[in-house]
Design an enzyme around this catalytic site. Sequence first.
Site, mmCIF file in Angstrom:
data_model
loop_
_atom_site.group_PDB
_atom_site.id
_atom_site.type_symbol
_atom_site.label_atom_id
_atom_site.label_comp_id
_atom_site.label_asym_id
_atom_site.label_seq_id
_atom_site.Cartn_x
_atom_site.Cartn_y
_atom_site.Cartn_z
ATOM 1 N N ASP A 1 35.327 36.695 58.008
ATOM 2 C CA ASP A 1 35.002 37.352 56.755
ATOM 3 C C ASP A 1 35.779 38.671 56.649
ATOM 4 O O ASP A 1 35.790 39.465 57.594
ATOM 5 C CB ASP A 1 33.490 37.609 56.715
ATOM 6 C CG ASP A 1 33.041 38.273 55.440
ATOM 7 O OD1 ASP A 1 33.172 37.649 54.377
ATOM 8 O OD2 ASP A 1 32.555 39.424 55.516
ATOM 9 N N GLU B 1 39.990 35.238 55.995
ATOM 10 C CA GLU B 1 39.855 35.628 54.593
ATOM 11 C C GLU B 1 40.749 36.858 54.451
ATOM 12 O O GLU B 1 40.386 37.944 54.914
ATOM 13 C CB GLU B 1 38.406 35.960 54.256
ATOM 14 C CG GLU B 1 38.205 36.304 52.805
ATOM 15 C CD GLU B 1 36.767 36.677 52.465
ATOM 16 O OE1 GLU B 1 36.309 36.311 51.370
ATOM 17 O OE2 GLU B 1 36.106 37.338 53.294
#
Length: 699
Positions: free
Chosen positions: A349, A385
Amino acid sequence: MSIRSQLTPLPLSLGKFQVSPGQDYPLGATLDAQGCNFAIHAGDAKYIELCLFDEQENEVARLVLPGKQGGIRYGYVHGIKAKQLYAYRVFGAFQPEHGYWYDPRKLILDPYAKALSRPLIWDAKAYQEDDASLIPKCVVTNDEFDWQGVAKPNINRQDMILYETHVRGFSQLNEKVSAANRGTYLGMVEPDCIDHLKGLGITSVQLMPTAAFMSEPRLKGLGLSNYWGYNPILFMAPEPRYAKQNALNEFKTMVREFHRNGIEVILDVVFNHTAEAGADGPTLCYRGLDNRSYYLFEKIGDSPDYQRYTNNTGCGNSVSLDSPTSLRLVLDSLRYWVDVMQIDGFRFDLAVSLGREKNQYRQHAAFFKAIAQDPILSRAKMIAEPWDIGPFGYQLGHFPERWMECNDRFRDTSRAFWKGDHGLLGELATRIMGSRDLFFASRRSIHTSVNYICYHDGFTLDDLVSYEQRHNHANGEENRDGHGHNLSANYGIEGQTDDPEIMRLRRKQKRNLLATLMLSQGIPHFLGGDELSRTQQGNNNAYCQNNKMSWFNWKLNPEQQLFLQFCQQLIGLRKRCSVFNYLQLENDSYEKCHSQLHGVRWYRTDGTHMKQSDWHQSHAWAVAVELRSLGKNKARWLWMINACTHEVDFNIAGPETGYQWTQQMDTESDKAIFEKPLAQLNHVKLKAKSMVLLEQTAL
């Protein structure tokens, strides 16, 4: 110095526990036959107490850890056994203005804990003074588990079909799953769930965060909770909310059963911030141990301003991987998941935060170099990401060579093209061919791009073709949260409708978008539930919706059942031919490119080759691409795309002698069409907004 630093240990009886110096490595609680070694990094603390609890979480002893090596305090406690509950109290200066938050009234969790006694649920009243009742207890564990000889599947990248899902949402409403296991780790691998994933063609399940987390205090005030789990407190302990009794063993059981069925497990991990949030957040773990090492701070000149945490994530407190302490914790956590828990890889993330040094992103940051040389982590799959909200936070295409990256350019181009935006034909071709403008063939594999149409943070596929605006009112933020630029369309009416023409067009657009995803080069990322036509009623930020809005609905109507069958057949088609999953070319151009194995040619609707000027026509929405496999397994495919609002005639080259064109897909039809011989050999009509895929087959 605050009076808090002058407090002394409570004189509790040691009882049966005897303490000796022990070892400063490894960090955490390490069990053996005689007891347990406890080691914890506590920075500049004066001393630290190990607090022991019984099964009802009643405190039974406090022991000062006698050993000290640098910032690590440690001690060996004789007589400790598995399942012992523990936590810490830390003594030292309480001077937040200088970055010190040592407060012995706060019960502190072990960053290296492998299990928690219960979920961490915020309670403001319990937190005010001594917060022992608020804080779950860490659990002493061992690594014993019967893997039954089941090994990791080791899926090749070209074969990967990623399926993103939430542990609870996946099985919570599945009536074929036993009631006790719904919404749990064990529910994920009940026979009906495994059969569904295998029938769909999934190779790799990407689980939304399963590390222990806490919902934000703000959400509790709204009567909501953090459903997604992107607010971690411990990086190694599986979240107890998804377990019946023993989260550690049940998580391992889930991994083992996925592996037994040839399915990888990819974990979505959050190392960029913690549940302690900013300066007004609670002290639960890292802040109370070594606030200055674990977090990043804004600067006053060249000096840190310990009153202002850096916020590269929007969550208030960016973790500092500049610090050896944080870097060690993150790397140790990853190794633990791969080695002990048998995880196959990770999706990071806001991964740009992990590559920041002096708050600037560096492609060769210490974190990336450490992974590249690590004998365990270098073999695991790594997905970035590739952004955060800090300075120069968008870094798509700039991660290390072996990393894969979530490609939002593929998402936006595909959505906008099928919606009818102008001038995107050339960019769509680039995305279909593996986004080689971002991931250069000289350095990156064609499987670097993780392509997706939908992700957890955004519209579901069904909502993407049903809503033009977000409808996030249930989140309690007056519909201000979530993406505003969705590149979505409702095709006539916002939201649900009974209009048959609108419903027909929506279903067709779903097939178009999914086919674009599955026939493109790169790794397809499939949002779990899209195959079931899941809707969130237009909510594109359902992070706090732990209810039917987020849970999968397994009761399908006839049209939804047909779409599920389309998904199954389309994935099967992708997997059976290398031109869709491992195109090997010598030329990155999307006009004409060949190698000894594969060839690609692009055609106008009149059957002539595309020219450079054709790619940049504002009103160009139709093209055909021929894909050839020239090696041992010869194959020839023709993929025709028509995003126009009207029917288009395609002139096509005839099949070779002894062959025929066979229609394998037509997105115009609700029923997936496979292996239908084509009557016309050199002419095909495509309905408005549709795709046709032809395969050359032997007569």
